[in-house]
Design a protein around this motif. Structure first.
Motif, mmCIF file in Angstrom:
data_model
loop_
_atom_site.group_PDB
_atom_site.id
_atom_site.type_symbol
_atom_site.label_atom_id
_atom_site.label_comp_id
_atom_site.label_asym_id
_atom_site.label_seq_id
_atom_site.Cartn_x
_atom_site.Cartn_y
_atom_site.Cartn_z
ATOM 1 N N ALA A 202 0.844 -1.203 0.000
ATOM 2 C CA ALA A 202 0.000 0.000 0.000
ATOM 3 C C ALA A 202 0.874 1.245 0.000
ATOM 4 O O ALA A 202 2.042 1.206 0.388
ATOM 5 C CB ALA A 202 -0.909 0.011 1.221
ATOM 6 N N ALA A 203 0.305 2.363 -0.454
ATOM 7 C CA ALA A 203 1.020 3.633 -0.380
ATOM 8 C C ALA A 203 1.362 3.936 1.077
ATOM 9 O O ALA A 203 0.713 3.449 1.999
ATOM 10 C CB ALA A 203 0.160 4.745 -0.974
ATOM 11 N N GLN A 204 2.378 4.739 1.281
ATOM 12 C CA GLN A 204 2.846 5.068 2.625
ATOM 13 C C GLN A 204 1.742 5.724 3.444
ATOM 14 O O GLN A 204 0.925 6.486 2.920
ATOM 15 C CB GLN A 204 4.050 6.004 2.521
ATOM 16 N N ASN A 205 1.744 5.443 4.733
ATOM 17 C CA ASN A 205 0.789 6.066 5.648
ATOM 18 C C ASN A 205 0.947 7.593 5.583
ATOM 19 O O ASN A 205 2.005 8.122 5.913
ATOM 20 C CB ASN A 205 1.042 5.569 7.078
ATOM 21 N N PRO A 206 -0.089 8.313 5.173
ATOM 22 C CA PRO A 206 0.040 9.761 5.001
ATOM 23 C C PRO A 206 -0.200 10.569 6.270
ATOM 24 O O PRO A 206 -0.083 11.797 6.246
ATOM 25 C CB PRO A 206 -1.056 10.066 3.972
#
Length: 228
Positions: A202-206
């Motif tokens: 998943a994309a990095q935790n924003p």
């Protein structure tokens, strides 16, 4: 500045696994003669395994477990109806749930819930936990005809509480549906880990990472420059 805090329900406010374990003990006690050869522990653990934290419908779980233990397949619909109607009687919140919401309310924030699921089923759990008295809006995917991570659902929630999306903080346990979904809609986010790791694919935790609900209060106070 954070002016509203919106929450996921399952595994964020509601201790879904603890609630389900309690319900399954009750259900096994009432239906055990027709569930086949499984002991209670076997039944409970197998249901939890098949359930996959709520991502597999019970309409698939019950036939599989009845077949696995030689149970009476004719009671599948009966078990489903029993789950739908009585699981809420075992609903339990995570530690500090009510205190956290009451503290946020006392500081003048708007509060809401955004959850995927069946309208009646989720409403029963929301009411059982007393959350209907603590929040300003509850959006349930079936009723809204939208599901997280659809940005339109988060936007609708912001409109319901009357707060611009950039001033809304969303708290959830699901990295994709909750955190990336809310972030994509323009909200601030805080992922509550519940002992899990952020998915590598998943994309990095924003946003922020939390371990317990009560940490939300400090996060909000810091964002608003409130001295403690």
């Amino acid at each position: 500045m954070i002016a509203a805090v919106l929450f996921d329900l399952d595994d964020t406010l509601l201790d879904r696994t603890g609630s389900l374990r309690s319900f399954l003990e009750d259900q096994y006690g009432r239906f055990s003669p027709r569930l086949g050869s499984a002991s209670f522990r076997q039944w409970q653990e197998r249901v939890l395994e098949l359930d996959q934290r709520g991502y597999v419908p019970k309409s698939e779980v019950y036939p599989k477990i009845l077949k696995a233990f030689g149970g009476d397949l004719s009671i599948t619909e009966l078990l489903l109806a029993d789950y739908s109607e009585r699981c809420c009687e075992h609903a339990r919140g995570f530690p500090h749930m009510r205190e956290t919401l009451e503290q946020l309310r006392s500081e003048g924030l708007q509060l809401g819930i955004i959850t995927n699921g069946w309208t009646l089923f989720q409403t029963r759990h929301i009411n059982a936990l007393g959350l209907d008295e603590l929040v300003d809006a509850c959006l349930i995917s079936e009723a809204e005809q939208l599901r997280k991570p659809d940005a339109r659902l988060f936007a609708r929630a912001g409109a319901r509480v009357g707060i611009s999306l950039q001033d809304c903080l969303f708290i959830g346990d699901n990295p994709v549906a909750d955190i990336l979904g809310a972030h994509g809609a323009g909200m601030q986010t805080a992922w509550i880990r519940r002992g899990l790791d952020w998915p590598a694919d998943a994309a990095q935790n924003p946003g922020h990472t939390l371990h317990e609900l009560h940490e939300v209060v400090e996060l909000v106070q810091n964002s608003r420059g409130v001295s403690r």
